[in-house]
Structures are given as C-alpha cells and as structure tokens.
Design an enzyme around this catalytic site. Structure first.
Site, PDB file in Angstrom:
ATOM      1  N   LYS A 185       0.845  -1.206   0.000  1.00 35.39           N
ATOM      2  CA  LYS A 185       0.000   0.000   0.000  1.00 35.39           C
ATOM      3  C   LYS A 185       0.881   1.256   0.000  1.00 35.39           C
ATOM      4  O   LYS A 185       0.599   2.220  -0.704  1.00 35.39           O
ATOM      5  CB  LYS A 185      -0.947  -0.010   1.210  1.00 35.39           C
ATOM      6  CG  LYS A 185      -2.071  -1.041   1.054  1.00 35.39           C
ATOM      7  CD  LYS A 185      -2.838  -1.312   2.336  1.00 35.39           C
ATOM      8  CE  LYS A 185      -3.752  -2.534   2.141  1.00 35.39           C
ATOM      9  NZ  LYS A 185      -4.438  -2.970   3.352  1.00 35.39           N
TER      10      LYS A 185
ATOM     11  N   GLN B 229      -4.760  -2.005   9.584  1.00 37.80           N
ATOM     12  CA  GLN B 229      -4.556  -3.295   8.927  1.00 37.80           C
ATOM     13  C   GLN B 229      -5.094  -4.429   9.811  1.00 37.80           C
ATOM     14  O   GLN B 229      -4.715  -4.544  10.981  1.00 37.80           O
ATOM     15  CB  GLN B 229      -3.053  -3.505   8.646  1.00 37.80           C
ATOM     16  CG  GLN B 229      -2.758  -4.776   7.888  1.00 37.80           C
ATOM     17  CD  GLN B 229      -3.370  -4.804   6.480  1.00 37.80           C
ATOM     18  OE1 GLN B 229      -3.309  -3.838   5.737  1.00 37.80           O
ATOM     19  NE2 GLN B 229      -3.993  -5.913   6.120  1.00 37.80           N
TER      20      GLN B 229
ATOM     21  N   ASP C 136     -11.069   2.356   3.978  1.00 34.86           N
ATOM     22  CA  ASP C 136     -11.324   0.917   3.832  1.00 34.86           C
ATOM     23  C   ASP C 136     -12.834   0.645   3.761  1.00 34.86           C
ATOM     24  O   ASP C 136     -13.255  -0.454   3.408  1.00 34.86           O
ATOM     25  CB  ASP C 136     -10.740   0.149   5.030  1.00 34.86           C
ATOM     26  CG  ASP C 136      -9.486  -0.636   4.661  1.00 34.86           C
ATOM     27  OD1 ASP C 136      -9.263  -0.859   3.463  1.00 34.86           O
ATOM     28  OD2 ASP C 136      -8.751  -1.024   5.582  1.00 34.86           O
TER      29      ASP C 136
END
Ligand code: NAD
Length: 292
Positions: free
Chosen positions: A53, A97, A120
């Site tokens: 990322k 994450q 997200d």
C-alpha cells in the site's frame, strides 16, 4: 478458450490516471493526498500488504505514513492514534490493517474511525450507506471486483452470481453490490453452512470465491463458460522458487480455467485492484477535504 480478467494491467491503467490527477493538483500548489496506515504486530502477510500500500501510494504521488505498534500494544494506544489521525488535517484517509491481535476488539477499533477518513469502508456508517446505495467509501476488495467486471464489460444484468463467503470485508459487500442497480445480478450468497454447494456453484454465470480455502473450487463445481473471480490468496511453500513460496487462490486454476469464459489469475487478479481501490477512495477523501 478462456480470457484473463487482468487485474495487474487494469491496476496500472487506473494508477496512471490517479497519478496524472494528483500531478495536476500538486502543480497548482496543493498538497498531495495523504494515506496513513496503522500496523500492529509482525504478521508477515500484514507487513507485506502495508508495504504494498505504501509503495503504490508513492507511485501515484501520495504521501503515506505507517504507525507501527508491537503485538502487545493496548486498545487504548490504538484509540489514541485513531483520535489523532481523525483530527489531523493533513491526513485524508487511514486504514487499520486487519487482523488485530486477539486481545483487541476489532469492531471497537473500527467504530472509532471517522467515517470521512475510513477509506477501507469498514465503519458502520460507510457499510450502511453502501447498503442504501448512498455516497460512501466502498470496501476495497468488493470495489476492485466491480471495477474489474466493468473494465472488461462483463455482462451482469439478470445473470446468476454465486458468491462463496460471507465476510464483512469481501463476500457480504460484493453480494450486495452485484445485486444492486447497475450490475443487476441475481445473487446467491453461500457460506460454511450452505448445503449442496456444488449444485449451486454449477448454476453460476458469475462465481465469486472468497472463502480462504486453497484450491477448494474444482472443475466439477463450475459451469462451462462461467466468469470466475478468485479472491483467495494463500502462500504455500515451494522450494523451487527463489522466494521459497508460491501463491494459490481459492480456485484450482489448472483444471478450472479451461471451463471459464473469463477468470482472474492468482496472483495478478483481484489483489492489485484491491490496492488501487484504496487509492481511489483516498483520492475521493482528499477531493472532499480540499473541496475539489
Ligand atoms: P473469511 O475467513 O473472513 O471468510 C471466509 C468465508 O468463507 C466465511 O464466510 C465462510 O463461511 C466461508 N466458507 C469457509 N469454508 C467454506 C465452505 N467449505 N463452504 C462454503 N463457504 C465456506 O475470509 P475473507 O477475509 O473474506 O477472505 C477470503 C479469502 O480472500 C482469503 O484467502 C483472503 O486471504 C483473501 N483476500 C484477498 C484479498 C485480495 O485483495 N485479493 C482481500 C481480502 C481477502
């Protein structure tokens, strides 16, 4: 003969588009979009995902930062960092994450993220708005799958789409999105308690597999001419490779691919589109912040 839904090539095209747009903004003197990540512990796969990322962020001209914490870090510490990022005007979006260590309540952490920075798309506000078809950040993997189907102009209207897996981050949202106006599929959502799975998958015009079981889907489970989207990613030891491992999906590609009209490879299918979707969401957050 099957054709590939080439996620790698599609991702490069989209990244170039994002990079051009970012360049226009920075040439006007605006700051670059900023994506941050919180990474807890030293799980190899999570480290790789966050590193990818970061790399992709830099490729398109974003600023990126990673907040790293040890496995034993407290929920309170993470909530403090989230509060800091929620208020930092220089950060457009951030992710935590997953998975988090067992002593941390994942949903509690996600709920603390400001939905405007939740790139997200995991907060209840974004998932709720997605269900309603309202403006929101769509979770990256389901968004990537939709992008791939659109990019290759896969016919979806009235088609029977069977999704295997009902996770909050892949199966459930992708089933919702593909059943909505625009895709107009008839969707069957299968999970670990589904009976007669093969009988259902054999009816699928479009089969989306997100179950986390290496090479589970075999040729006898797939209808001739189906479109197959393999979300699974598994590292398996392979001494013949320099890296010492190779990647497998949830689909047994060496026997399934020849039955398909279109299929995503692993690697190079859904994975690259997931990262690109996160970049798109961050750009969307940035444009909103900067009133562009
Ligand atoms: P998960 O473990 O949260 O969910 C798995 C789902 O599969 C569950 O809903 C379960 O009910 C279902 N399932 C398990 N066994 C089954 C069976 N025998 N029959 C029917 N259903 C069954 O997994 P997830 O987070 O949704 O991820 C799925 C896979 O996709 C994993 O391999 C993961 O690594 C991968 N993944 C890839 C990307 C990407 O960018 N390519 C992103 C996210 C996840």
């Amino acid at each position: 003969m099957f054709q590939l839904l080439d996620g790698k090539a599609t991702a490069i095209e989209i990244k170039n588009r994002i990079a051009n747009e970012v360049r226009q903004y920075t040439q006007q003197g605006l700051r670059a979009p900023h994506l941050a990540a919180i990474l807890v512990g030293d799980d190899g796969a999570s480290q790789t995902y966050v590193a990818n990322k970061e790399k992709s962020s830099h490729e398109v001209g974003f600023t990126s930062s990673v907040y790293r914490y040890a496995e034993g870090t407290s929920e309170r510490q993470l909530l403090e960092t989230i509060d800091f990022l929620n208020h930092d005007e220089e950060v457009d979006g951030f992710i935590v994450q997953l998975p988090l260590p067992g002593h941390i309540d994942e949903q509690h952490i996600i709920n603390a993220i400001n939905p405007k920075k939740d790139v997200d798309g995991f907060t209840p506000v974004n998932l709720g708005n997605m269900m309603l078809g309202e403006d929101c950040f769509v979770p990256a993997t389901p968004k990537g799958i939709c992008t791939l189907l659109r990019h290759y102009e896969i016919e979806t209207e009235g088609r029977h789409c069977v999704v295997i897996g009902r996770s909050n981050i892949v199966g459930t949202p992708v089933a919702n999105l593909l059943s909505r106006k625009g895709f107009d599929c008839t969707v069957t959502l299968c999970h670990s308690r589904t009976q007669h799975l093969s009988a259902l998958t054999r009816q699928a015009d479009i089969l989306v597999v997100a179950m986390g079981k290496p090479e589970f889907v075999t040729a006898d489970m797939v209808k001739e001419g189906a479109v197959v989207v393999d979300v699974g990613i598994h590292r398996v030891a392979d001494a013949s490779r320099k890296s010492g491992f190779r990647l497998l999906g949830d689909v047994k590609h060496d026997e399934v691919d020849e039955r398909c009209s279109w299929v995503t490879p692993v690697p190079g299918g859904v994975g690259p589109l997931t990262i690109v979707s996160l970049l798109e969401n961050t750009l969307q957050a940035y444009k909103r912040t900067m009133a562009l």
